[in-house]
Design an enzyme around this catalytic site. Structure first.
Site, PDB file in Angstrom:
ATOM      1  N   ARG A   1       1.054  -1.032   0.105  1.00  0.00           N
ATOM      2  CA  ARG A   1      -0.064  -0.075  -0.087  1.00  0.00           C
ATOM      3  C   ARG A   1       0.813   1.197   0.021  1.00  0.00           C
ATOM      4  O   ARG A   1       1.964   1.175   0.464  1.00  0.00           O
ATOM      5  CB  ARG A   1      -0.947  -0.072   1.368  1.00  0.00           C
ATOM      6  CG  ARG A   1      -1.709  -1.099   1.502  1.00  0.00           C
ATOM      7  CD  ARG A   1      -2.294  -1.031   2.784  1.00  0.00           C
ATOM      8  NE  ARG A   1      -3.208  -2.358   3.069  1.00  0.00           N
ATOM      9  CZ  ARG A   1      -3.725  -2.679   4.175  1.00  0.00           C
ATOM     10  NH1 ARG A   1      -3.899  -1.789   5.178  1.00  0.00           N
ATOM     11  NH2 ARG A   1      -4.392  -3.634   4.573  1.00  0.00           N
TER      12      ARG A   1
ATOM     13  N   ASP B   1       0.508   5.477   0.992  1.00  0.00           N
ATOM     14  CA  ASP B   1      -0.559   6.474   1.803  1.00  0.00           C
ATOM     15  C   ASP B   1      -1.083   7.692   0.674  1.00  0.00           C
ATOM     16  O   ASP B   1      -0.359   7.774  -0.336  1.00  0.00           O
ATOM     17  CB  ASP B   1       0.138   6.931   3.097  1.00  0.00           C
ATOM     18  CG  ASP B   1       0.237   5.967   4.147  1.00  0.00           C
ATOM     19  OD1 ASP B   1      -0.360   4.847   3.994  1.00  0.00           O
ATOM     20  OD2 ASP B   1       1.285   6.117   4.914  1.00  0.00           O
TER      21      ASP B   1
ATOM     22  N   ARG C   1       9.449   7.514   5.726  1.00  0.00           N
ATOM     23  CA  ARG C   1       9.236   8.727   6.143  1.00  0.00           C
ATOM     24  C   ARG C   1       9.772   9.225   7.147  1.00  0.00           C
ATOM     25  O   ARG C   1      10.274  10.325   7.578  1.00  0.00           O
ATOM     26  CB  ARG C   1       7.664   9.277   6.036  1.00  0.00           C
ATOM     27  CG  ARG C   1       7.247   9.012   4.313  1.00  0.00           C
ATOM     28  CD  ARG C   1       5.871   8.891   4.293  1.00  0.00           C
ATOM     29  NE  ARG C   1       5.249  10.381   5.110  1.00  0.00           N
ATOM     30  CZ  ARG C   1       3.609  10.129   5.283  1.00  0.00           C
ATOM     31  NH1 ARG C   1       2.903   9.247   5.090  1.00  0.00           N
ATOM     32  NH2 ARG C   1       3.397  11.333   6.017  1.00  0.00           N
TER      33      ARG C   1
END
Length: 244
Positions: free
Chosen positions: A50, A52, A197
């Site tokens: 996935r 975001d 991140r």
């Protein structure tokens, strides 16, 4: 039955992420709608993972099953004619039925881009984090090397991460300059929620002198003893490639 593998490129700016969800339009939903129109029936995509909201991809991998005998070109050129300008199929191929894009993946390559200009850039605003001021690149590279290897990255995940284990293997973290940009390339076997991140946010703190490389080593040797740096904005992140 055929198993079709797609390599998908997309600009995630206008989407709520990859996965179908009730709070916004997703990449998966848009892809499945286009595939349904092409094949005249519902289609379910299985992806390598996935991304975001706001995160981009150059090499997202997804597969779907179909008994249609349309040529492979229909799943690239034909499908692209039905997709919006910010999503495209880079390639399509038929793979063995047992192939799974997530469970068969050996690793992933993410790139995070930081814009270093003194003034904001309209052209870079959707694909790079604008970081002003000087950064100590030598210190950032020293800290990046400490992240390589197998470590417990419990300090580098956000709330809601459902991973059963927080141990991950990182094969490389490279900090490179390219024009007015700084690129952080991270390659590894797998990642926790927002892990890349948070790694980048921590490296930026090191570059700004707010944290030392030794403090990063402590985060990895004593997970949970302190918190990692801030989570870098999503728009600077791009999934470059999935390895098999």
């Amino acid at each position: 039955m055929r198993n079709i593998k797609l390599i998908i490129e997309y600009d995630g700016t206008n989407y709520a992420g990859w996965q179908v969800q009730p709070n916004g339009v997703s990449i998966q939903e848009t892809m499945e709608t286009a595939l349904g129109a092409l094949l005249k029936g519902p289609v379910r995509l299985h992806s390598s993972g996935r991304t975001d909201a706001g995160v981009h991809a150059r090499g997202m991998v997804a597969t779907f099953s179909t008994d249609s005998m349309v040529p492979l070109r229909a799943f690239s050129d034909g499908l692209n004619s039905l997709l919006p300008p910010d999503i495209a199929v880079a390639s399509s191929e038929e793979v063995p039925l047992e192939f799974h894009p997530r469970f068969d993946a050996r690793g992933k390559h993410y790139r995070y881009s930081l814009y270093r200009g003194g003034r904001r850039s309209p052209l870079a605003r959707l694909c790079a984090w604008h970081v002003r001021g000087e950064l100590d690149l030598a210190a950032m590279r020293e800290a990046a090397k400490l992240m390589v290897g197998e470590h417990d990255f419990a300090s580098f995940r956000t709330a809601g991460c459902a991973a059963k284990t927080t141990v991950r293997r990182i094969d490389a973290v490279d900090v490179g300059e390219e024009g007015g940009f700084l690129r952080v390339d991270v390659r590894g076997s797998g990642f926790l929620r927002n892990m890349v991140r948070m790694m980048v946010g921590t490296l930026v703190e090191v570059g700004r002198g707010r944290r030392t490389p030794e403090a990063v080593a402590l985060l990895l040797s004593h997970p949970g003893s302190s918190s990692a740096g801030p989570t870098a904005p999503p728009h600077g992140l791009c999934l470059e490639e999935v390895y098999y």
